[in-house]
Design a protein around this motif. Structure first.
Motif, PDB file in Angstrom:
ATOM      1  N   GLN A  74       2.733  -3.380   2.586  1.00  0.00           N
ATOM      2  CA  GLN A  74       3.021  -2.163   1.831  1.00  0.00           C
ATOM      3  C   GLN A  74       2.025  -1.062   2.191  1.00  0.00           C
ATOM      4  O   GLN A  74       2.414   0.092   2.412  1.00  0.00           O
ATOM      5  CB  GLN A  74       2.965  -2.455   0.328  1.00  0.00           C
ATOM      6  N   GLU A  75       0.750  -1.413   2.281  1.00  0.00           N
ATOM      7  CA  GLU A  75      -0.276  -0.424   2.608  1.00  0.00           C
ATOM      8  C   GLU A  75      -0.050   0.156   4.008  1.00  0.00           C
ATOM      9  O   GLU A  75      -0.131   1.375   4.210  1.00  0.00           O
ATOM     10  CB  GLU A  75      -1.665  -1.056   2.508  1.00  0.00           C
ATOM     11  N   ARG A  76       0.276  -0.704   4.977  1.00  0.00           N
ATOM     12  CA  ARG A  76       0.564  -0.222   6.337  1.00  0.00           C
ATOM     13  C   ARG A  76       1.774   0.704   6.342  1.00  0.00           C
ATOM     14  O   ARG A  76       1.780   1.735   7.015  1.00  0.00           O
ATOM     15  CB  ARG A  76       0.793  -1.392   7.284  1.00  0.00           C
ATOM     16  N   ALA A  77       2.817   0.335   5.587  1.00  0.00           N
ATOM     17  CA  ALA A  77       4.029   1.154   5.537  1.00  0.00           C
ATOM     18  C   ALA A  77       3.731   2.533   4.960  1.00  0.00           C
ATOM     19  O   ALA A  77       4.211   3.551   5.486  1.00  0.00           O
ATOM     20  CB  ALA A  77       5.108   0.448   4.709  1.00  0.00           C
ATOM     21  N   VAL A  78       2.929   2.595   3.904  1.00  0.00           N
ATOM     22  CA  VAL A  78       2.571   3.885   3.306  1.00  0.00           C
ATOM     23  C   VAL A  78       1.750   4.714   4.301  1.00  0.00           C
ATOM     24  O   VAL A  78       2.004   5.902   4.489  1.00  0.00           O
ATOM     25  CB  VAL A  78       1.814   3.682   1.976  1.00  0.00           C
ATOM     26  N   ASP A  79       0.784   4.065   4.963  1.00  0.00           N
ATOM     27  CA  ASP A  79      -0.045   4.772   5.947  1.00  0.00           C
ATOM     28  C   ASP A  79       0.800   5.366   7.072  1.00  0.00           C
ATOM     29  O   ASP A  79       0.497   6.448   7.580  1.00  0.00           O
ATOM     30  CB  ASP A  79      -1.112   3.846   6.543  1.00  0.00           C
ATOM     31  N   LYS A  80       1.870   4.654   7.464  1.00  0.00           N
ATOM     32  CA  LYS A  80       2.756   5.116   8.540  1.00  0.00           C
ATOM     33  C   LYS A  80       3.882   6.005   8.021  1.00  0.00           C
ATOM     34  O   LYS A  80       4.738   6.431   8.790  1.00  0.00           O
ATOM     35  CB  LYS A  80       3.360   3.915   9.265  1.00  0.00           C
ATOM     36  N   ALA A  99       8.090   0.679   2.675  1.00  0.00           N
ATOM     37  CA  ALA A  99       7.266   0.715   1.460  1.00  0.00           C
ATOM     38  C   ALA A  99       8.117   0.405   0.228  1.00  0.00           C
ATOM     39  O   ALA A  99       7.688  -0.348  -0.657  1.00  0.00           O
ATOM     40  CB  ALA A  99       6.578   2.071   1.321  1.00  0.00           C
ATOM     41  N   ASP A 100       9.328   0.974   0.172  1.00  0.00           N
ATOM     42  CA  ASP A 100      10.226   0.700  -0.953  1.00  0.00           C
ATOM     43  C   ASP A 100      10.642  -0.762  -0.991  1.00  0.00           C
ATOM     44  O   ASP A 100      10.752  -1.363  -2.070  1.00  0.00           O
ATOM     45  CB  ASP A 100      11.466   1.591  -0.886  1.00  0.00           C
ATOM     46  N   ALA A 101      10.876  -1.352   0.181  1.00  0.00           N
ATOM     47  CA  ALA A 101      11.261  -2.765   0.237  1.00  0.00           C
ATOM     48  C   ALA A 101      10.115  -3.634  -0.292  1.00  0.00           C
ATOM     49  O   ALA A 101      10.346  -4.603  -1.024  1.00  0.00           O
ATOM     50  CB  ALA A 101      11.641  -3.155   1.661  1.00  0.00           C
ATOM     51  N   CYS A 102       8.882  -3.294   0.057  1.00  0.00           N
ATOM     52  CA  CYS A 102       7.719  -4.035  -0.450  1.00  0.00           C
ATOM     53  C   CYS A 102       7.622  -3.889  -1.965  1.00  0.00           C
ATOM     54  O   CYS A 102       7.377  -4.870  -2.678  1.00  0.00           O
ATOM     55  CB  CYS A 102       6.431  -3.534   0.209  1.00  0.00           C
ATOM     56  N   TYR A 103       7.790  -2.655  -2.449  1.00  0.00           N
ATOM     57  CA  TYR A 103       7.755  -2.399  -3.893  1.00  0.00           C
ATOM     58  C   TYR A 103       8.781  -3.287  -4.608  1.00  0.00           C
ATOM     59  O   TYR A 103       8.476  -3.917  -5.620  1.00  0.00           O
ATOM     60  CB  TYR A 103       8.044  -0.919  -4.164  1.00  0.00           C
ATOM     61  N   THR A 104       9.987  -3.354  -4.066  1.00  0.00           N
ATOM     62  CA  THR A 104      11.043  -4.157  -4.682  1.00  0.00           C
ATOM     63  C   THR A 104      10.649  -5.631  -4.726  1.00  0.00           C
ATOM     64  O   THR A 104      10.836  -6.300  -5.747  1.00  0.00           O
ATOM     65  CB  THR A 104      12.365  -3.966  -3.919  1.00  0.00           C
ATOM     66  N   GLN A 105      10.056  -6.130  -3.635  1.00  0.00           N
ATOM     67  CA  GLN A 105       9.617  -7.534  -3.609  1.00  0.00           C
ATOM     68  C   GLN A 105       8.505  -7.778  -4.636  1.00  0.00           C
ATOM     69  O   GLN A 105       8.519  -8.795  -5.330  1.00  0.00           O
ATOM     70  CB  GLN A 105       9.110  -7.897  -2.214  1.00  0.00           C
ATOM     71  N   ILE A 106       7.561  -6.857  -4.717  1.00  0.00           N
ATOM     72  CA  ILE A 106       6.454  -7.003  -5.664  1.00  0.00           C
ATOM     73  C   ILE A 106       6.977  -7.020  -7.094  1.00  0.00           C
ATOM     74  O   ILE A 106       6.633  -7.895  -7.887  1.00  0.00           O
ATOM     75  CB  ILE A 106       5.417  -5.876  -5.455  1.00  0.00           C
ATOM     76  N   ARG A 107       7.837  -6.067  -7.419  1.00  0.00           N
ATOM     77  CA  ARG A 107       8.349  -5.965  -8.795  1.00  0.00           C
ATOM     78  C   ARG A 107       9.257  -7.128  -9.169  1.00  0.00           C
ATOM     79  O   ARG A 107       9.343  -7.499 -10.327  1.00  0.00           O
ATOM     80  CB  ARG A 107       9.090  -4.634  -8.993  1.00  0.00           C
ATOM     81  N   SER A 108       9.955  -7.713  -8.184  1.00  0.00           N
ATOM     82  CA  SER A 108      10.834  -8.835  -8.517  1.00  0.00           C
ATOM     83  C   SER A 108      10.044 -10.124  -8.714  1.00  0.00           C
ATOM     84  O   SER A 108      10.509 -11.036  -9.396  1.00  0.00           O
ATOM     85  CB  SER A 108      11.907  -9.024  -7.446  1.00  0.00           C
TER      86      SER A 108
END
Length: 114
Positions: free
Chosen positions: A54-60, A66-75
């Motif tokens: 997620q951090e790498r995706a935001v940096d890039k 980043a949204d896909a990571c957020y969804t995985q984290i929240r689920s």
């Protein structure tokens, strides 16, 4: 009136199911973000790579990833206030340097489906 959840040193807790996997000790706020030092606990390692991704995706500026990571984290994970009550909605970033930043709301974020 100061929100006691945002007091420096207050502890928010990250859970996978019933297992507490990290403690977030508030170090300050820059609204709408809250910042903390992270104490990882058994069970966190399973998610370390996801937070790094997620951090790498935001940096890039790869917002789709980043949204896909957020969804995985929240689920998979839940966050609780220092008093133990559940946080209805949050966007959490845990950084490789042992710090965290998150936004939260006491009601779920509105989602709009196009």
């Amino acid at each position: 009136m100061t929100n006691p959840n945002l007091t420096t040193g207050s502890i928010w807790r990250l859970h996978q199911g019933d297992q507490e996997i990290a403690r977030l000790a508030v170090t300050g706020t820059d609204m709408p973000w809250t910042h903390a030092e992270v104490e990882t606990l058994p069970g966190f390692e399973e998610f370390r790579a996801l937070f790094s991704d997620q951090e790498r995706a935001v940096d890039k500026e790869d917002w789709e990833r980043a949204d896909a990571c957020y969804t995985q984290i929240r689920s998979a994970l839940t966050l609780t206030f220092p008093d133990g009550g559940p946080v209805a909605e949050f966007m959490l970033h845990i950084h490789d340097d042992g710090t965290a930043g998150w936004r939260w709301h006491d009601e779920p974020f509105d989602t709009v489906n196009p």
